[in-house]
Design an enzyme around this catalytic site. Sequence first.
Site, PDB file in Angstrom:
ATOM      1  N   TYR A 116       0.854  -1.199   0.000  1.00 12.03           N
ATOM      2  CA  TYR A 116       0.000   0.000   0.000  1.00 12.03           C
ATOM      3  C   TYR A 116       0.882   1.238   0.000  1.00 12.03           C
ATOM      4  CZ  TYR A 116      -3.356   3.501   1.629  1.00 12.03           C
ATOM      5  OH  TYR A 116      -4.135   4.627   1.757  1.00 12.03           O
ATOM      6  N   GLU A 205      -3.597   7.439  -4.146  1.00 18.77           N
ATOM      7  CA  GLU A 205      -3.483   6.126  -3.491  1.00 18.77           C
ATOM      8  C   GLU A 205      -3.202   5.047  -4.523  1.00 18.77           C
ATOM      9  OE1 GLU A 205      -6.087   4.564   0.023  1.00 18.77           O
ATOM     10  OE2 GLU A 205      -7.033   3.865  -1.823  1.00 18.77           O
TER      11      GLU A 205
END
Length: 400
Positions: A116, A205
């Site tokens: 992530y 993101e």
Amino acid sequence: MKIHEYQAKQMFAAYGIPLQRGVVAKTAEEAKTLYASLKEQVSPNEDFLCNVKAQLHAGGRGKAGGVLVAHSAEEAAEHTKNLVGKILVTHQTGAEGLPVTAVLLDKRMNPEVEMYLAMTIDRFSASPVVLASRTGGMEIEDVAAEDPNAVVSEVFGIIEGPQDDMIDRVAKVLELKEDHQIEDLRKTIKAMWQIFEDADASLIEINPLVLSKEGRLIALDAKVNVDDNALFRHDDIEALRDPTQEDATELKANKLGLSYVGLEGNIGCLVNGAGLAMATNDIIKLSGGEPANFLDVGGGANVEQVTNAFSIILSDDKVKAILVNIFGGIMRCDWIAEGLLKATEKLQVSIPIVVRLQGTNVEEGRNILKQANALNLISVDELGEAARKVVEVANQQGKS
């Protein structure tokens, strides 16, 4: 403002962030044709498994059946037919869900590790921050909730941008050991920062960030949110807006220059100033009520803005009473009172309205409201008393 994954990936590609080649389809026939051309480009001599990913402004698509796998052009067409036009409900959409307007086709990977990586604003330090975790993918929310230390943050200066020593620390968190992987990460983070600056983004993101079989970093997903307040200088990004993904009332309010967010309660709120609006919602809750909205008409509210605000609030059938909480600074309270009367008369508002005025010419404003003899207008001096009163009348309306 949010944009779709495929739009964010187009932005990524323009800034050199490595990702999977993908194509967008809005019909089954498009998907069938595009599957064949994509296979020819990326896997001409081997079996080709293709993701068919629903495009909508919410996470959790995979768990909700919005990411399917196609083994052939015909299967890609069938999946697209089943997804486009469907209302997809995920844990981020709420019970009403969001419509799928297109699908993204790209080659399916089965990475051993899903990481992530994100960039946003740290509100405590008022600085940009990189967020990173060795564990990403669909379970990132659970990972963050169960072990907050699993997601690390690295704040950096807005003038200096992301520095090499900070990126090296992120590389350690992601357990990247090869020099070329660390260099890939360096280029990716610096490209993210360039997008962040150029687009006035509030969030970028990548979830998941993975390693290819050659050991290179690849962004499998992409999310970019842009600050609404900066859209006036980004016509190109404004053009990417998908109205089907936004609440119709909130979109209308935005076009009228009102800051509005719909909530689930039955007490409409009309307030000037974001901080005062949040405090108003809080005190309604503390008084046993439930606000139906957050609505900030701004510091220079005039009759037209007040009328538009009432119109937006009244479009919500759940609203049983309205609390008007205005601090007269730029706008005097007597002007506000006159505007309230004209707005309620024009819209023929019949539900109770509790009005609390403070600030410049407050006594004149209160006298105007009292002399109006409008049965549905209740003038109250103190905010706590106003909140209790609006909860009381809303409950009475609910029983009638």
